[in-house]
Motif scaffolding. Structure first.
Motif, PDB file in Angstrom:
ATOM      1  N   PRO A 149     -12.081  11.999  11.846  1.00 43.72           N
ATOM      2  CA  PRO A 149     -11.210  12.892  11.084  1.00 43.72           C
ATOM      3  C   PRO A 149      -9.837  12.341  10.862  1.00 43.72           C
ATOM      4  N   MET A 150      -9.444  11.303  11.717  1.00 42.63           N
ATOM      5  CA  MET A 150      -8.027  10.825  11.598  1.00 42.63           C
ATOM      6  C   MET A 150      -8.105   9.312  11.049  1.00 42.63           C
ATOM      7  N   GLY A 151      -9.213   9.091  10.776  1.00 43.78           N
ATOM      8  CA  GLY A 151      -9.543   7.417  10.482  1.00 43.78           C
ATOM      9  C   GLY A 151      -8.605   7.013   9.282  1.00 43.78           C
ATOM     10  N   LEU A 152      -8.207   7.784   8.386  1.00 37.94           N
ATOM     11  CA  LEU A 152      -7.366   7.370   7.398  1.00 37.94           C
ATOM     12  C   LEU A 152      -5.990   6.921   7.990  1.00 37.94           C
ATOM     13  N   ILE A 153      -5.475   7.521   9.211  1.00 35.44           N
ATOM     14  CA  ILE A 153      -4.292   7.448   9.532  1.00 35.44           C
ATOM     15  C   ILE A 153      -4.295   6.080  10.507  1.00 35.44           C
ATOM     16  N   TRP A 154      -5.241   6.343  11.483  1.00 38.78           N
ATOM     17  CA  TRP A 154      -4.961   5.346  12.601  1.00 38.78           C
ATOM     18  C   TRP A 154      -5.431   3.990  12.199  1.00 38.78           C
ATOM     19  N   SER A 155      -6.362   3.695  11.178  1.00 37.91           N
ATOM     20  CA  SER A 155      -6.816   2.338  10.878  1.00 37.91           C
ATOM     21  C   SER A 155      -6.080   1.653   9.664  1.00 37.91           C
ATOM     22  N   MET A 156      -4.985   2.484   9.603  1.00 37.03           N
ATOM     23  CA  MET A 156      -4.117   1.769   8.607  1.00 37.03           C
ATOM     24  C   MET A 156      -3.673   0.322   9.019  1.00 37.03           C
ATOM     25  N   LYS A 157      -3.639  -0.462   7.834  1.00 36.21           N
ATOM     26  CA  LYS A 157      -3.278  -2.003   8.195  1.00 36.21           C
ATOM     27  C   LYS A 157      -2.276  -2.534   6.874  1.00 36.21           C
ATOM     28  N   LEU A 158      -1.632  -3.531   6.965  1.00 36.00           N
ATOM     29  CA  LEU A 158      -0.806  -4.103   5.993  1.00 36.00           C
ATOM     30  C   LEU A 158      -1.557  -4.192   4.757  1.00 36.00           C
ATOM     31  N   ALA A 159      -1.219  -3.918   3.546  1.00 32.94           N
ATOM     32  CA  ALA A 159      -1.745  -4.044   2.339  1.00 32.94           C
ATOM     33  C   ALA A 159      -1.802  -5.251   2.154  1.00 32.94           C
ATOM     34  N   PRO A 160      -2.989  -5.795   1.332  1.00 31.34           N
ATOM     35  CA  PRO A 160      -2.923  -7.177   0.971  1.00 31.34           C
ATOM     36  C   PRO A 160      -1.602  -7.964   0.174  1.00 31.34           C
ATOM     37  N   GLY A 161      -1.011  -8.855   0.524  1.00 31.87           N
ATOM     38  CA  GLY A 161       0.131  -9.280   0.109  1.00 31.87           C
ATOM     39  C   GLY A 161       1.298  -8.926   0.616  1.00 31.87           C
ATOM     40  N   SER A 162       1.157  -8.296   1.687  1.00 31.36           N
ATOM     41  CA  SER A 162       2.448  -7.947   2.864  1.00 31.36           C
ATOM     42  C   SER A 162       2.791  -9.034   3.267  1.00 31.36           C
ATOM     43  N   ARG A 163       3.892  -9.076   4.158  1.00 29.36           N
ATOM     44  CA  ARG A 163       4.365  -9.856   5.175  1.00 29.36           C
ATOM     45  C   ARG A 163       3.310  -9.989   6.208  1.00 29.36           C
ATOM     46  N   PRO A 164       2.834 -10.794   6.996  1.00 34.29           N
ATOM     47  CA  PRO A 164       1.981 -10.983   8.046  1.00 34.29           C
ATOM     48  C   PRO A 164       2.938 -10.513   9.296  1.00 34.29           C
ATOM     49  N   GLY A 165       2.060  -9.890  10.226  1.00 37.34           N
ATOM     50  CA  GLY A 165       2.708  -9.711  11.639  1.00 37.34           C
ATOM     51  C   GLY A 165       3.701  -8.574  11.968  1.00 37.34           C
ATOM     52  N   MET A 166       3.849  -7.595  10.962  1.00 40.13           N
ATOM     53  CA  MET A 166       4.386  -6.592  10.929  1.00 40.13           C
ATOM     54  C   MET A 166       4.056  -5.395  11.532  1.00 40.13           C
ATOM     55  N   ARG A 167       4.754  -4.465  12.405  1.00 38.54           N
ATOM     56  CA  ARG A 167       4.357  -3.346  13.102  1.00 38.54           C
ATOM     57  C   ARG A 167       4.963  -2.207  12.265  1.00 38.54           C
ATOM     58  N   LEU A 168       3.967  -1.109  12.252  1.00 38.41           N
ATOM     59  CA  LEU A 168       4.621   0.058  11.690  1.00 38.41           C
ATOM     60  C   LEU A 168       5.341   1.036  12.649  1.00 38.41           C
ATOM     61  N   ARG A 169       6.528   1.013  12.774  1.00 37.88           N
ATOM     62  CA  ARG A 169       7.517   1.986  13.740  1.00 37.88           C
ATOM     63  C   ARG A 169       8.593   2.461  12.993  1.00 37.88           C
ATOM     64  N   LYS A 170       8.716   3.950  13.486  1.00 30.85           N
ATOM     65  CA  LYS A 170       9.513   4.952  12.606  1.00 30.85           C
ATOM     66  C   LYS A 170      11.039   4.689  13.218  1.00 30.85           C
ATOM     67  N   LYS A 171      11.724   4.294  12.519  1.00 28.59           N
ATOM     68  CA  LYS A 171      13.109   4.280  12.735  1.00 28.59           C
ATOM     69  C   LYS A 171      14.086   5.410  12.283  1.00 28.59           C
ATOM     70  N   ASP A 172      14.011   5.914  11.150  1.00 33.85           N
ATOM     71  CA  ASP A 172      14.613   7.302  10.974  1.00 33.85           C
ATOM     72  C   ASP A 172      13.805   8.498  11.449  1.00 33.85           C
ATOM     73  N   VAL A 173      13.793   8.936  12.408  1.00 28.70           N
ATOM     74  CA  VAL A 173      12.845  10.062  12.728  1.00 28.70           C
ATOM     75  C   VAL A 173      13.285  11.483  12.207  1.00 28.70           C
ATOM     76  N   THR A 174      14.385  11.392  11.551  1.00 28.69           N
ATOM     77  CA  THR A 174      14.773  12.753  10.763  1.00 28.69           C
ATOM     78  C   THR A 174      14.156  12.906   9.520  1.00 28.69           C
ATOM     79  N   VAL A 175      13.357  12.045   8.951  1.00 30.31           N
ATOM     80  CA  VAL A 175      12.499  12.019   7.777  1.00 30.31           C
ATOM     81  C   VAL A 175      11.275  11.700   8.192  1.00 30.31           C
ATOM     82  N   PRO A 176      10.233  12.354   7.545  1.00 31.60           N
ATOM     83  CA  PRO A 176       8.710  12.119   7.719  1.00 31.60           C
ATOM     84  C   PRO A 176       8.110  10.867   7.005  1.00 31.60           C
ATOM     85  N   TYR A 177       7.123  10.436   7.757  1.00 31.38           N
ATOM     86  CA  TYR A 177       6.303   9.580   6.851  1.00 31.38           C
ATOM     87  C   TYR A 177       5.569  10.087   5.510  1.00 31.38           C
ATOM     88  N   LEU A 178       5.583   9.794   4.612  1.00 37.16           N
ATOM     89  CA  LEU A 178       4.839  10.112   3.110  1.00 37.16           C
ATOM     90  C   LEU A 178       3.686   9.196   3.151  1.00 37.16           C
TER      91      LEU A 178
END
Length: 510
Positions: A153-182
């Motif tokens: 049910p939540m595979g489209l969220i937890w299986s996210m990866k860096l899109a092709p062409g992005s910088r390698p080795g990055m982590r997805l971490r929220k910095k500004d918690v006052t605004v949502p992920y879109l």
């Protein structure tokens, strides 16, 4: 333009008016019929059969009987639609996705995409087949391929990866918690795995995923010398509270604290390492743990906190510090501890940076993978016999939840869990321990549905050097561990904090 069959029908109508002498006041009926005849796209003389349309829209129909009793079918086009419930929610809430008005038994691809605060694109995708009614229900149907397979049910969220062409080795971490992920969810015709931007989108919807629920307040803490951010649930309080500490990566990480406040707990996200406002003098190890004692007392004595009803939560190095606070600081009494992916190996020496100094001493124990990733888990092994190098966990007096991944490649959390259990059993305190062990799970056990990172770049605060660290784990079991452990953490905290609290905790929802 009218076709031949429509001209014949129109001739029949004129014959009825002229020869049979239908009254002119009935002209409205005639006009209506002529209008229907002229609407070629809405007129069908047979039952509708599905066929593929270039527009990728589905043709719907309904039946109406004329005075002769003969059925007629009107058809019209309906574009595919994505129904998401909820479209606005907390990051730990389940999303129900339903795609309707597709072609029956049709191969389609669902894609999720978001732009991080580091300007990197993240995405996931999955291949589905619509049912006989042209519907895909993500919670019910299986993915046949993509970044995940099966019923997720939540595979489209937890299986996210860096899109092709992005910088390698990055982590997805929220910095500004006052605004949502879109997060944009899109559906495409056919099974595709790349070049999404070159394909036509059949339908899309934007999801807003929050760490802070409405009514949660965020307050920057500037009480000397402690640096951190406090989050409070809606209402006057007092609330049960949590001191939240992350690991050796340093900085001020707020998103877990914000989510805990959204679930009813006043929470202090504490910065203690690698932060510009924490003086260097406080970033060296103090055996008296003065900085951490001050942080605990500030939280415990806050007007909106239920006094002496405070838990400590720590991950990685925060795990070790949570154990030290519970065993070495007099006059503070946490109600419970939640310790994730860490060890009772102290490795902290007076006057040394608050990061394990043996990185340089034990370089021969550091393994390097073929792709250059570092494995640090062997540095403390075998655990030293010197009691000064280990936290004396037999001094613990409160309940403790121990969480670790069996494939932790960063630190010997599984071995430490075994040793802690032995020590507590020998001390007659095994009843205080709750252990959650997860196979094929790595070091970074985060809130549910967070993407899994088997490896990523890591900046060592003490050396200002960036390396690629192997964290371990596999995406699917690691995601399952995050979802399961979060539910059990909340239950554990409610059991040991809320049950002692006279005011019911209100959980915020969007």
């Amino acid at each position: 333009m009218l076709g031949a069959s429509q001209f014949i029908e129109l001739g029949h109508l004129l014959f009825l008016i002229i020869v049979i002498n239908i009254p002119i006041w009935n002209i409205f009926t005639v006009t209506s019929l002529v209008t229907l005849l002229g609407m070629k796209s809405l007129w069908r003389l047979r039952f509708y059969k599905y066929s593929h349309l270039l527009s990728n829209n589905i043709k719907m129909s309904h039946q109406k009987c004329f005075s002769s009793g003969a059925p007629r079918r009107y058809s019209y086009y309906v574009a595919p639609m994505i129904i998401a419930e909820p479209t606005r929610g907390l990051v730990d809430e389940l999303i129900r996705l339903k795609i309707t008005y597709l072609m029956p038994n049709r191969q389609v691809t669902l894609q999720s995409k978001l732009l991080s605060e580091d300007a990197d694109w993240w995405e996931a995708y999955a291949h589905y087949v619509s049912d006989s009614e042209g519907i895909v229900r993500v919670s019910r149907d299986k993915s046949f391929g993509g970044t995940y397979k099966g019923q997720e049910p939540m595979g489209l969220i937890w299986s996210m990866k860096l899109a092709p062409g992005s910088r390698p080795g990055m982590r997805l971490r929220k910095k500004d918690v006052t605004v949502p992920y879109l997060i944009t969810i899109s559906v495409y015709d056919g099974w595709i795995s790349r070049n999404f931007d070159k394909r036509a989108v059949l339908a899309s919807v934007v999801l807003e995923r929050f760490y802070m629920a409405p009514g949660v307040t965020r307050i920057e803490l500037n009480e000397e010398p402690v640096i951190g951010t406090m989050f409070f649930p809606p209402g006057p309080g007092p609330f049960p509270a949590i001191l939240d500490m992350w690991g050796g990566g340093g900085g001020l990480v707020e998103y877990r604290a914000a989510l805990l406040a959204s679930r009813g707990f006043a929470t202090l996200a504490l910065a203690y390492l690698g932060h510009k406002n924490v003086p260097q003098s406080l970033q060296t190890f103090d055996p008296n743990l003065f900085y951490f004692k001050e942080a605990f007392n500030i939280l415990n004595n806050h007007a909106k906190v239920s006094k002496d009803n405070v838990a400590i939560l720590g991950l990685s190095l925060g795990f070790t510090l949570a154990l030290l606070m519970a065993t070495e600081i007099p006059n503070i009494h946490p109600k419970c501890l939640v310790c994730i992916s860490g060890s009772h190996y102290k490795g902290l020496l007076e006057g040394q940076p608050v990061i394990f100094p043996d990185f340089h001493k034990d370089e021969n124990k550091i393994k390097i993978t073929e792709d250059g990733s570092v494995i640090w888990r062997n540095i403390p092994l075998p655990f030293p016999d010197d009691p000064k190098r280990m936290v004396q966990v037999d001094k613990i007096k409160c309940p403790m939840m121990l969480i670790f991944g069996e494939d932790d490649q960063n630190w010997p959390a599984p071995e430490s869990a075994v040793e802690i259990q032995k020590v507590l059993k020998a001390a007659g305190k095994e009843h205080l321990l709750t252990t959650l062990a997860y196979p094929q799970t790595g070091h970074l056990i985060e809130p549910p549905y967070s993407p899994h990172f088997r490896k990523s770049k890591f900046k060592v605060p003490s050396s200002d050097k960036a390396v690629t660290v192997l964290w371990g784990g596999e995406a699917k079991p690691h995601s399952d561990a995050q979802e399961d452990s979060w539910k059990k953490i909340l239950v554990f905290l409610e059991e040991h904090l809320v049950s002692h609290h006279p005011v019911a905790v209100t959980q915020s929802k969007l």
